[in-house]
Design a protein around this motif. Structure first.
Motif, short mmCIF file in Angstrom:
data_model
loop_
_atom_site.label_atom_id
_atom_site.label_comp_id
_atom_site.label_asym_id
_atom_site.label_seq_id
_atom_site.Cartn_x
_atom_site.Cartn_y
_atom_site.Cartn_z
N GLU A 1 0.84 -1.20 0.00
CA GLU A 1 0.00 0.00 0.00
C GLU A 1 0.88 1.25 0.00
N ARG A 2 0.34 2.36 -0.61
CA ARG A 2 1.09 3.61 -0.68
C ARG A 2 1.34 4.14 0.72
N TYR A 3 2.54 4.72 0.92
CA TYR A 3 2.96 5.15 2.25
C TYR A 3 2.11 6.29 2.81
N THR A 4 1.41 7.05 1.94
CA THR A 4 0.59 8.16 2.42
C THR A 4 -0.83 7.74 2.78
N HIS A 5 -1.23 6.52 2.48
CA HIS A 5 -2.59 6.06 2.76
C HIS A 5 -2.66 5.54 4.19
N TYR B 1 0.43 -1.04 -4.85
CA TYR B 1 1.51 -0.29 -5.44
C TYR B 1 2.76 -1.17 -5.51
N THR C 1 6.90 -1.41 -4.86
CA THR C 1 7.68 -1.04 -3.68
C THR C 1 9.08 -0.62 -4.11
N GLU D 1 8.23 0.17 6.60
CA GLU D 1 7.82 1.53 6.22
C GLU D 1 8.45 2.56 7.15
N GLU E 1 7.55 6.53 -6.03
CA GLU E 1 6.97 6.30 -4.73
C GLU E 1 6.05 5.07 -4.74
N GLY E 2 5.01 5.05 -3.93
CA GLY E 2 4.20 3.87 -3.73
C GLY E 2 4.50 3.30 -2.35
N ALA E 3 4.69 2.00 -2.24
CA ALA E 3 5.15 1.40 -0.98
C ALA E 3 6.65 1.56 -0.90
#
Length: 323
Positions: free
Chosen positions: A171-175, A205, A207, A263, A291-293
């Protein structure tokens, strides 16, 4: 001897009787002329002969009695008193001697019939442990096995077979929502029923390595996409990942070792810890920051984590073991 003596006595008596008779006959013949005298003599002769015979018989009986006395002998004297019974028993023991040795065992008799089964006795104490027996033959290889993910590589260690290879997804780091774990995505997906476009659902996403502050690997992997490989070992049935060490316990096999990653601690999205191989690789042609994970090295923090032996701010290692 007694029979010869008896016969001799009888013969003498008979001879005497004959001589007496002959003498009487001679006297009778001398007075034959006188008739009256003849009758007197004849009667006297008969009487004398009878008397003589009786005398002879009596004498014979007397001689017979004396013969019996000579033969039998006189009665003997009374014997001495006998030995008392107790002394006689002791005398017999002395004469008989000591008892002999026991004789040999006789022939073994026939086997008897089986008796009724007895009741079960109390259980005995546990005996001493026996020595280890010889090693048995090697068994057939079973259908078991174990699989694990080798993060950061597209190949498997020696002794393990490659199931598939791909890239790490998350999962995306901002979620703040979505999945918290990293997964090994295959290189070529297979879709089922789908609808194109985003339907406001969960996301997956790729990584990237984020090694801006420190790179523990031998290659420059910052902002590169991270690959992965799923491996299978047929001869083992258990696996585990141990953080903060690069050695396996005794009896376990080390599949690979590397560095613990996850993370960033200030990002909104949390992810689990994975063990990335120390000889990690990058997906070729993926150096752009999309970006992404993200994957960051993990450092220990003193406090509830004891320092020493842990050291605050030092990157932690990891190892994957099978058995």
């Amino acid at each position: 001897m007694s029979q010869v003596l008896q016969a001799s006595c009888k013969a003498v008596l008979l001879v005497l009787a004959v001589l007496l008779v002959a003498g009487r006959a001679a006297e009778t013949s001398e007075i034959q002329d006188e008739g009256q005298m003849e009758k007197r003599v004849r009667g006297q002769n008969q009487s004398d002969m009878m008397t003589l015979l009786n005398t002879l018989q009596a004498r014979v009986a007397q001689l017979e009695t004396q013969r019996m006395i000579l033969i039998r002998g006189k009665d003997g004297r009374d014997g001495k008193p006998g030995i008392p019974a107790q002394l006689e028993t002791q005398r017999m023991i002395l004469i008989r001697g000591k008892p002999g040795r026991p004789g040999r065992n006789g022939w073994r008799g026939p086997r008897g019939s089986v008796g009724p089964r007895g009741s079960v006795g109390p259980r005995g104490s546990v005996g001493p442990r026996g020595s280890v027996g010889p090693r048995g033959p090697r068994g057939y290889r079973g259908s078991g096995g174990v699989q694990y993910v080798r993060w950061g590589r597209t190949t498997c260690p020696w002794g393990a077979s490659l199931v598939y290879k791909g890239r790490i997804g998350g999962e995306r780091y901002t979620h703040s929502g979505g999945g918290a774990n990293y997964v090994c995505l295959p290189e070529t997906p297979k879709y089922g029923r789908y609808k194109n476009g985003y339907q406001n659902t969960a996301f997956m996403y790729g990584t990237e390595y984020d090694l801006y502050y420190y790179n523990p690997f031998t290659r420059n992997l910052h902002d590169h996409d991270a690959p992965c490989a799923v491996c299978y070992v047929t001869t083992r049935s258990a696996k585990m990942m141990i953080p903060a060490t690069y050695e396996c316990p005794a009896g376990w096999t080390r599949e690979y070792h590397g560095y613990l990653m996850s993370e960033y601690h200030k990002h909104r999205h949390s992810s689990n810890f994975i063990c990335v191989d120390q000889n990690a690789q990058a997906v070729p042609g993926t150096s752009a920051d999309r970006e992404g994970a993200l994957l960051y090295p993990v450092e220990g923090v003193c406090g509830s984590l004891p320092c020493y032996p842990y050291v605050g701010g030092r990157e932690l290692t990891c190892v994957v073991c099978t058995k």
